[in-house]
Design a protein around this motif. Sequence first.
Motif, PDB file in Angstrom:
ATOM      1  N   THR A  60       1.860   5.880  12.534  1.00  0.00           N
ATOM      2  CA  THR A  60       1.395   6.159  11.181  1.00  0.00           C
ATOM      3  C   THR A  60       1.717   4.940  10.330  1.00  0.00           C
ATOM      4  O   THR A  60       2.822   4.398  10.406  1.00  0.00           O
ATOM      5  CB  THR A  60       2.120   7.400  10.608  1.00  0.00           C
ATOM      6  OG1 THR A  60       1.884   8.515  11.469  1.00  0.00           O
ATOM      7  CG2 THR A  60       1.627   7.722   9.211  1.00  0.00           C
ATOM      8  N   LEU A  61       0.760   4.509   9.544  1.00  0.00           N
ATOM      9  CA  LEU A  61       0.976   3.347   8.675  1.00  0.00           C
ATOM     10  C   LEU A  61       2.046   3.624   7.632  1.00  0.00           C
ATOM     11  O   LEU A  61       2.097   4.718   7.056  1.00  0.00           O
ATOM     12  CB  LEU A  61      -0.315   2.963   7.958  1.00  0.00           C
ATOM     13  CG  LEU A  61      -1.428   2.379   8.812  1.00  0.00           C
ATOM     14  CD1 LEU A  61      -2.722   2.305   8.021  1.00  0.00           C
ATOM     15  CD2 LEU A  61      -1.051   1.007   9.345  1.00  0.00           C
ATOM     16  N   THR A  62       2.890   2.628   7.382  1.00  0.00           N
ATOM     17  CA  THR A  62       3.810   2.691   6.255  1.00  0.00           C
ATOM     18  C   THR A  62       3.047   2.208   5.026  1.00  0.00           C
ATOM     19  O   THR A  62       1.905   1.735   5.133  1.00  0.00           O
ATOM     20  CB  THR A  62       5.028   1.772   6.495  1.00  0.00           C
ATOM     21  OG1 THR A  62       4.556   0.423   6.590  1.00  0.00           O
ATOM     22  CG2 THR A  62       5.795   2.170   7.752  1.00  0.00           C
ATOM     23  N   ASP A  63       3.671   2.276   3.869  1.00  0.00           N
ATOM     24  CA  ASP A  63       3.011   1.772   2.662  1.00  0.00           C
ATOM     25  C   ASP A  63       2.694   0.287   2.802  1.00  0.00           C
ATOM     26  O   ASP A  63       1.602  -0.162   2.444  1.00  0.00           O
ATOM     27  CB  ASP A  63       3.872   2.015   1.419  1.00  0.00           C
ATOM     28  CG  ASP A  63       3.937   3.487   1.032  1.00  0.00           C
ATOM     29  OD1 ASP A  63       3.065   4.268   1.479  1.00  0.00           O
ATOM     30  OD2 ASP A  63       4.868   3.856   0.290  1.00  0.00           O
ATOM     31  N   ALA A  64       3.638  -0.483   3.339  1.00  0.00           N
ATOM     32  CA  ALA A  64       3.408  -1.923   3.530  1.00  0.00           C
ATOM     33  C   ALA A  64       2.292  -2.152   4.548  1.00  0.00           C
ATOM     34  O   ALA A  64       1.451  -3.038   4.372  1.00  0.00           O
ATOM     35  CB  ALA A  64       4.694  -2.609   3.990  1.00  0.00           C
ATOM     36  N   GLY A  65       2.275  -1.356   5.599  1.00  0.00           N
ATOM     37  CA  GLY A  65       1.227  -1.480   6.612  1.00  0.00           C
ATOM     38  C   GLY A  65      -0.140  -1.121   6.059  1.00  0.00           C
ATOM     39  O   GLY A  65      -1.137  -1.791   6.340  1.00  0.00           O
ATOM     40  N   ARG A  66      -0.189  -0.077   5.244  1.00  0.00           N
ATOM     41  CA  ARG A  66      -1.464   0.334   4.650  1.00  0.00           C
ATOM     42  C   ARG A  66      -1.999  -0.738   3.706  1.00  0.00           C
ATOM     43  O   ARG A  66      -3.180  -1.045   3.693  1.00  0.00           O
ATOM     44  CB  ARG A  66      -1.317   1.661   3.914  1.00  0.00           C
ATOM     45  CG  ARG A  66      -2.632   2.206   3.374  1.00  0.00           C
ATOM     46  CD  ARG A  66      -2.516   3.629   2.861  1.00  0.00           C
ATOM     47  NE  ARG A  66      -1.702   4.506   3.666  1.00  0.00           N
ATOM     48  CZ  ARG A  66      -2.057   5.037   4.849  1.00  0.00           C
ATOM     49  NH1 ARG A  66      -3.222   4.730   5.352  1.00  0.00           N
ATOM     50  NH2 ARG A  66      -1.252   5.834   5.510  1.00  0.00           N
ATOM     51  N   GLU A  67      -1.109  -1.341   2.920  1.00  0.00           N
ATOM     52  CA  GLU A  67      -1.527  -2.391   1.988  1.00  0.00           C
ATOM     53  C   GLU A  67      -2.124  -3.576   2.753  1.00  0.00           C
ATOM     54  O   GLU A  67      -3.187  -4.087   2.397  1.00  0.00           O
ATOM     55  CB  GLU A  67      -0.339  -2.845   1.148  1.00  0.00           C
ATOM     56  CG  GLU A  67      -0.681  -3.868   0.100  1.00  0.00           C
ATOM     57  CD  GLU A  67       0.533  -4.243  -0.733  1.00  0.00           C
ATOM     58  OE1 GLU A  67       0.727  -5.452  -0.946  1.00  0.00           O
ATOM     59  OE2 GLU A  67       1.272  -3.335  -1.155  1.00  0.00           O
ATOM     60  N   ARG A  68      -1.441  -3.997   3.792  1.00  0.00           N
ATOM     61  CA  ARG A  68      -1.943  -5.118   4.590  1.00  0.00           C
ATOM     62  C   ARG A  68      -3.226  -4.732   5.322  1.00  0.00           C
ATOM     63  O   ARG A  68      -4.179  -5.517   5.386  1.00  0.00           O
ATOM     64  CB  ARG A  68      -0.861  -5.531   5.586  1.00  0.00           C
ATOM     65  CG  ARG A  68      -1.143  -6.813   6.285  1.00  0.00           C
ATOM     66  CD  ARG A  68       0.163  -7.388   6.780  1.00  0.00           C
ATOM     67  NE  ARG A  68      -0.031  -8.108   8.015  1.00  0.00           N
ATOM     68  CZ  ARG A  68       0.935  -8.482   8.812  1.00  0.00           C
ATOM     69  NH1 ARG A  68       2.179  -8.164   8.522  1.00  0.00           N
ATOM     70  NH2 ARG A  68       0.681  -9.143   9.893  1.00  0.00           N
ATOM     71  N   ALA A  69      -3.274  -3.532   5.851  1.00  0.00           N
ATOM     72  CA  ALA A  69      -4.462  -3.072   6.580  1.00  0.00           C
ATOM     73  C   ALA A  69      -5.661  -2.900   5.650  1.00  0.00           C
ATOM     74  O   ALA A  69      -6.802  -3.126   6.064  1.00  0.00           O
ATOM     75  CB  ALA A  69      -4.158  -1.774   7.310  1.00  0.00           C
ATOM     76  N   ASP A  70      -5.427  -2.513   4.402  1.00  0.00           N
ATOM     77  CA  ASP A  70      -6.533  -2.405   3.427  1.00  0.00           C
ATOM     78  C   ASP A  70      -7.251  -3.744   3.294  1.00  0.00           C
ATOM     79  O   ASP A  70      -8.478  -3.806   3.297  1.00  0.00           O
ATOM     80  CB  ASP A  70      -6.007  -1.994   2.044  1.00  0.00           C
ATOM     81  CG  ASP A  70      -5.861  -0.504   1.868  1.00  0.00           C
ATOM     82  OD1 ASP A  70      -6.541   0.266   2.564  1.00  0.00           O
ATOM     83  OD2 ASP A  70      -5.036  -0.109   1.011  1.00  0.00           O
ATOM     84  N   ARG A  71      -6.482  -4.818   3.158  1.00  0.00           N
ATOM     85  CA  ARG A  71      -7.088  -6.153   3.026  1.00  0.00           C
ATOM     86  C   ARG A  71      -7.845  -6.536   4.298  1.00  0.00           C
ATOM     87  O   ARG A  71      -8.942  -7.088   4.238  1.00  0.00           O
ATOM     88  CB  ARG A  71      -6.012  -7.186   2.706  1.00  0.00           C
ATOM     89  CG  ARG A  71      -5.446  -7.066   1.307  1.00  0.00           C
ATOM     90  CD  ARG A  71      -4.575  -8.248   0.930  1.00  0.00           C
ATOM     91  NE  ARG A  71      -3.484  -8.491   1.874  1.00  0.00           N
ATOM     92  CZ  ARG A  71      -2.266  -7.965   1.792  1.00  0.00           C
ATOM     93  NH1 ARG A  71      -1.982  -7.159   0.801  1.00  0.00           N
ATOM     94  NH2 ARG A  71      -1.342  -8.261   2.680  1.00  0.00           N
ATOM     95  N   LEU A  72      -7.239  -6.263   5.439  1.00  0.00           N
ATOM     96  CA  LEU A  72      -7.912  -6.559   6.707  1.00  0.00           C
ATOM     97  C   LEU A  72      -9.200  -5.764   6.838  1.00  0.00           C
ATOM     98  O   LEU A  72     -10.218  -6.274   7.299  1.00  0.00           O
ATOM     99  CB  LEU A  72      -6.993  -6.233   7.892  1.00  0.00           C
ATOM    100  CG  LEU A  72      -5.793  -7.137   8.094  1.00  0.00           C
ATOM    101  CD1 LEU A  72      -4.850  -6.531   9.125  1.00  0.00           C
ATOM    102  CD2 LEU A  72      -6.239  -8.524   8.512  1.00  0.00           C
ATOM    103  N   HIS A  73      -9.172  -4.500   6.423  1.00  0.00           N
ATOM    104  CA  HIS A  73     -10.351  -3.644   6.560  1.00  0.00           C
ATOM    105  C   HIS A  73     -11.493  -4.119   5.671  1.00  0.00           C
ATOM    106  O   HIS A  73     -12.659  -4.091   6.081  1.00  0.00           O
ATOM    107  CB  HIS A  73      -9.993  -2.187   6.250  1.00  0.00           C
ATOM    108  CG  HIS A  73     -11.097  -1.252   6.580  1.00  0.00           C
ATOM    109  ND1 HIS A  73     -11.913  -0.705   5.619  1.00  0.00           N
ATOM    110  CD2 HIS A  73     -11.539  -0.785   7.771  1.00  0.00           C
ATOM    111  CE1 HIS A  73     -12.806   0.075   6.211  1.00  0.00           C
ATOM    112  NE2 HIS A  73     -12.611   0.044   7.511  1.00  0.00           N
ATOM    113  N   GLU A  74     -11.176  -4.570   4.471  1.00  0.00           N
ATOM    114  CA  GLU A  74     -12.226  -5.092   3.592  1.00  0.00           C
ATOM    115  C   GLU A  74     -12.914  -6.285   4.232  1.00  0.00           C
ATOM    116  O   GLU A  74     -14.144  -6.390   4.215  1.00  0.00           O
ATOM    117  CB  GLU A  74     -11.647  -5.457   2.230  1.00  0.00           C
ATOM    118  CG  GLU A  74     -11.291  -4.254   1.398  1.00  0.00           C
ATOM    119  CD  GLU A  74     -10.671  -4.624   0.065  1.00  0.00           C
ATOM    120  OE1 GLU A  74     -10.895  -5.754  -0.417  1.00  0.00           O
ATOM    121  OE2 GLU A  74      -9.969  -3.778  -0.490  1.00  0.00           O
TER     122      GLU A  74
END
Length: 137
Positions: A60-74
């Motif tokens: 499960t993504l952590t908050d830091a992981g989600r933030e980084r993954a959001d940029r990658l996903h865009e």
Amino acid sequence: MSGNERYLLAVYILEQRDGAPVSSGSIADLLDRSPASATEQVRRLAGEDLVTHEPYEGATLTDAGRERADRLHEAYVTLSWFFRSVLDLDTHERDAMELAGVIGPEVAERLVTTLPVEGAEGDGDGSSPVSDPMRDP
């Protein structure tokens, strides 16, 4: 894209699609890797506090992981649409997964301006193909 970024993006996509936690098997299937490789990479992501990992349950993504993954996903969505709509590549998703962590935000923004508007291709909604970053290409 580094292995960690590719796996982080995979966790993000699978969380959006199927919910959390995300199994190593699902990650392996998405990335065409072995389950053992996926488990190893998930452990590395957990070591960087980008995901939490429970054996036999998943990541499960952590908050830091989600933030980084959001940029990658865009970047992934932008590249995938560009590769499909402009370059007409059949491998658009795989290629976008490989390059999403390599391009900077300015490159992604400039690619968005070159993308054809979906409505012009008969979709009917008139929106940019990247106007909804949660949408998988």
